[in-house]
Design a protein around this motif. Structure first.
Motif, mmCIF file in Angstrom:
data_model
loop_
_atom_site.group_PDB
_atom_site.id
_atom_site.type_symbol
_atom_site.label_atom_id
_atom_site.label_comp_id
_atom_site.label_asym_id
_atom_site.label_seq_id
_atom_site.Cartn_x
_atom_site.Cartn_y
_atom_site.Cartn_z
ATOM 1 N N MET A 26 0.841 -1.210 0.000
ATOM 2 C CA MET A 26 0.000 0.000 0.000
ATOM 3 C C MET A 26 0.869 1.250 0.000
ATOM 4 O O MET A 26 2.011 1.220 0.431
ATOM 5 C CB MET A 26 -0.910 -0.004 1.221
ATOM 6 N N PRO A 27 0.303 2.343 -0.507
ATOM 7 C CA PRO A 27 1.065 3.592 -0.512
ATOM 8 C C PRO A 27 1.237 4.113 0.911
ATOM 9 O O PRO A 27 0.294 4.072 1.705
ATOM 10 C CB PRO A 27 0.211 4.535 -1.359
ATOM 11 N N ALA A 28 2.453 4.578 1.252
ATOM 12 C CA ALA A 28 2.702 5.061 2.610
ATOM 13 C C ALA A 28 3.137 6.522 2.619
ATOM 14 O O ALA A 28 2.698 7.289 3.463
ATOM 15 C CB ALA A 28 3.771 4.204 3.277
ATOM 16 N N LEU A 29 4.004 6.888 1.686
ATOM 17 C CA LEU A 29 4.583 8.233 1.706
ATOM 18 C C LEU A 29 4.630 8.801 0.297
ATOM 19 O O LEU A 29 4.883 8.078 -0.665
ATOM 20 C CB LEU A 29 6.016 8.180 2.272
ATOM 21 N N ARG A 30 4.401 10.098 0.204
ATOM 22 C CA ARG A 30 4.504 10.778 -1.094
ATOM 23 C C ARG A 30 5.703 11.722 -1.031
ATOM 24 O O ARG A 30 5.928 12.398 -0.021
ATOM 25 C CB ARG A 30 3.228 11.558 -1.387
ATOM 26 N N VAL A 31 6.475 11.771 -2.115
ATOM 27 C CA VAL A 31 7.690 12.587 -2.147
ATOM 28 C C VAL A 31 7.327 13.999 -2.592
ATOM 29 O O VAL A 31 6.926 14.223 -3.742
ATOM 30 C CB VAL A 31 8.747 11.971 -3.090
ATOM 31 N N ILE A 32 7.452 14.960 -1.653
ATOM 32 C CA ILE A 32 7.194 16.364 -1.987
ATOM 33 C C ILE A 32 8.459 16.982 -2.576
ATOM 34 O O ILE A 32 8.411 17.706 -3.564
ATOM 35 C CB ILE A 32 6.746 17.139 -0.724
ATOM 36 N N ALA A 33 9.609 16.672 -1.958
ATOM 37 C CA ALA A 33 10.911 17.068 -2.513
ATOM 38 C C ALA A 33 11.870 15.917 -2.231
ATOM 39 O O ALA A 33 11.830 15.329 -1.143
ATOM 40 C CB ALA A 33 11.400 18.358 -1.858
#
Lengths: 218, 310
Positions: free
Chosen positions: B2-9
């Motif tokens: 499952m998706p856990a973290l999204r990369v903002i930078a």
């Protein structure tokens, strides 16, 4: 006839606290390489050995120091090295087409007092042995090269050698699998791919394989 | 998964790393894996993962990440000033993130590589048995490359025993300020001229800008180890090679698998995590040690990790 004992003496050099190099000999020699491959295969079966990698007359062994001491493993290597290696199955034979138009072909010919076509004739003559796969993905050290072609590496390495370049240096020949820096003399090129990232294993060549080059015209 | 973290930078260089692909050396492929195996393993154990699970290796300047869902994370290794929603977050400790929380890194206090472990383990491309990113051939991890803005970090099913606030005791945390690497004389140390041998184990060296996960080029004393050319042989991380120019190279996780330069020293396995926390410009020195001492250091690191076993 009593079983023959080998006269090969093995020198064991520690490589830090978790590895060692077992040196059967320092010459470029097929019999030594055969023994190194057999020793690596025997060591790889041990539970206290993580990895054993044969190259030329050497075996680099990574071991688990929680399971075996350097001294105990050294003793085991000495025992294994005196065993006669099993009769070697001939390595797989690869035929590699080469266009001999490398940027160093003329210079190699001049330095060795040959014509470029003589260099090609001498290079295609032997069936080479893969003494070690390593350095960069897919690279194989092959030899022995005929004495007439032996030259030291280039004084100044190139920063970028094209993939597929067929090269010589010292007593060995090789093919650059990837674009990389390199100090060997470039005598030709091949379209055969040596590094196959989507295959497992990803190298066309394995240590102990045989390689025969043949010349394609331009 | 499952998706856990999204990369903002993405930070300077953030890659997926696990325990590497040791068997690939037979094909000339670097073993790879986390540079600092101690911090990598500790992070995983704090969130109840297998020691060798994949996590994120964040180099010098960490990423900005937003939690897609609640997840338990642990940040170990270099202190890059981790913050959750702007507030300082503890290192070497399991921390619960909630959906929408933002994890940032404010700067570099010590070390070079921080590890972000997520309960369940990061799930990414597996290549030759490992999810470690190999940037040279562009395989493994996040499609063979460093993270970029917009990437989604996927994780596996978390173990039920994962719990927040577990921490590695202070006295078991490595001190990355001390740049003394314990090392043993290498197989070709006898080639070193006497003054070169003395310099090797006494002089300060500087990690050159031309250094990366493959190895560190070291500036400082020029060393001489004359002798016949060697045929290439298998190499390991921690080996200190000496090319003819006299500037040593310390091989690291993505090292070339074989080489023919003299190996004049080998860094003790317990000191490799310290080496992994050096950045270009940092100074280091080699301290000659014995196999016995190296194994003692190794055992105490192992005990520290074992203390985290649930």
């Amino acid at each position: 006839m009593p079983p023959q004992r080998s006269s090969v003496r093995v020198r064991v050099h520690p490589l830090g606290d978790t590895a060692l190099v077992a040196e059967l000999g320092s010459r470029l020699d097929t019999a030594l390489n055969t023994r190194a491959i057999a020793l690596a295969a025997a060591l790889q079966k041990r539970r206290d050995v993580r990895r054993a990698m044969a190259g030329h007359g050497m075996v680099t062994v990574q071991f688990d120091p929680e399971q075996v001491s350097l001294d105990a493993l050294t003793a085991a290597i000495r025992r294994l090295a005196t065993r006669r290696p099993p009769v070697e199955e001939p390595g797989r034979l690869h035929r590699i087409p080469v266009v001999y138009d490398g940027p160093d072909l003329e210079e190699v010919a001049r330095k060795r007092g040959l014509t470029p076509s003589e260099v090609v004739d001498i290079h295609v003559r032997p069936i080479y042995r893969v003494f070690l796969v390593g350095f960069v993905p897919g690279w194989a050290y092959m030899g022995p090269l005929a004495d007439e072609l032996v030259l030291p590496r280039r004084a100044t390495p190139r920063t970028q050698v094209p993939a597929g370049s067929v090269a010589i240096a010292g007593q060995e020949t090789g093919i650059y699998p990837l674009v990389s820096p390199g100090g060997w003399h470039l005598i030709g090129r091949t379209s055969v791919r040596l590094f196959l990232p989507d295959s497992d294993p990803p190298s066309l060549f394995r240590t102990g394989d045989r390689v025969k080059f043949f010349a394609l015209t331009g | 998964m499952m998706p856990a973290l999204r990369v903002i930078a993405p930070g300077l260089l953030t890659t997926v790393q696990d325990a590497g692909r040791p068997h690939a050396i037979a094909s000339g492929v670097p073993p790879g894996g986390a540079m600092d195996r101690f911090a990598h393993a500790a992070g995983n154990m704090l969130v109840a993962n297998d020691r060798g699970a994949a996590s994120l290796e964040c180099t010098l300047r960490g990423p900005h990440l937003e939690a897609e869902r609640s997840c338990l994370v642990a940040i170990t290794g270099a202190d890059l000033e981790p913050r959750v929603n702007g507030a300082q977050a503890p290192m070497w400790t399991a921390v619960e993130l909630h959906a929408g929380d933002v994890l940032t890194f404010a700067g570099r206090r010590s070390g070079a590589r921080a590890y972000l472990a997520v309960a369940g383990g990061v799930v990414a491309d597996r290549w030759l048995g490992s999810m470690s990113t190999n940037l040279m051939v562009g395989r493994g991890g996040m499609h063979g490359r460093a993270l970029i803005q917009g990437d989604i970090i996927m994780v596996g099913e978390a173990a039920s025993r994962a719990a927040p606030e577990r921490a590695l005791p202070d006295d078991m945390r490595p001190t990355y300020g001390d740049h003394a690497l314990h090392a043993l004389a290498g197989p070709h140390a006898a080639r070193l001229l006497p003054e070169s041998r003395q310099s090797l184990f006494a002089a300060q060296f500087q990690v050159s800008p031309d250094s990366n996960r493959m190895g560190y080029r070291l500036e400082g004393a020029l060393l001489e180890a004359p002798g016949d050319e060697l045929l290439s042989f298998g190499l390991i991380a921690g080996a200190v090679q000496l090319p003819s120019g006299g500037k040593p190279i310390l091989l690291m996780a993505d090292h070339q698998t074989a080489g023919g330069y003299p190996v004049v020293a080998v860094v003790a396995s317990a000191s490799i995590p310290i080496a992994a926390q050096l950045a270009p410009g940092d100074e280091l020195r080699f301290v000659e040690t014995t196999v016995e001492r190296a194994l003692e250091m190794r055992a105490s690191q192992r005990e520290a990790l074992d203390s985290l076993t649930t």
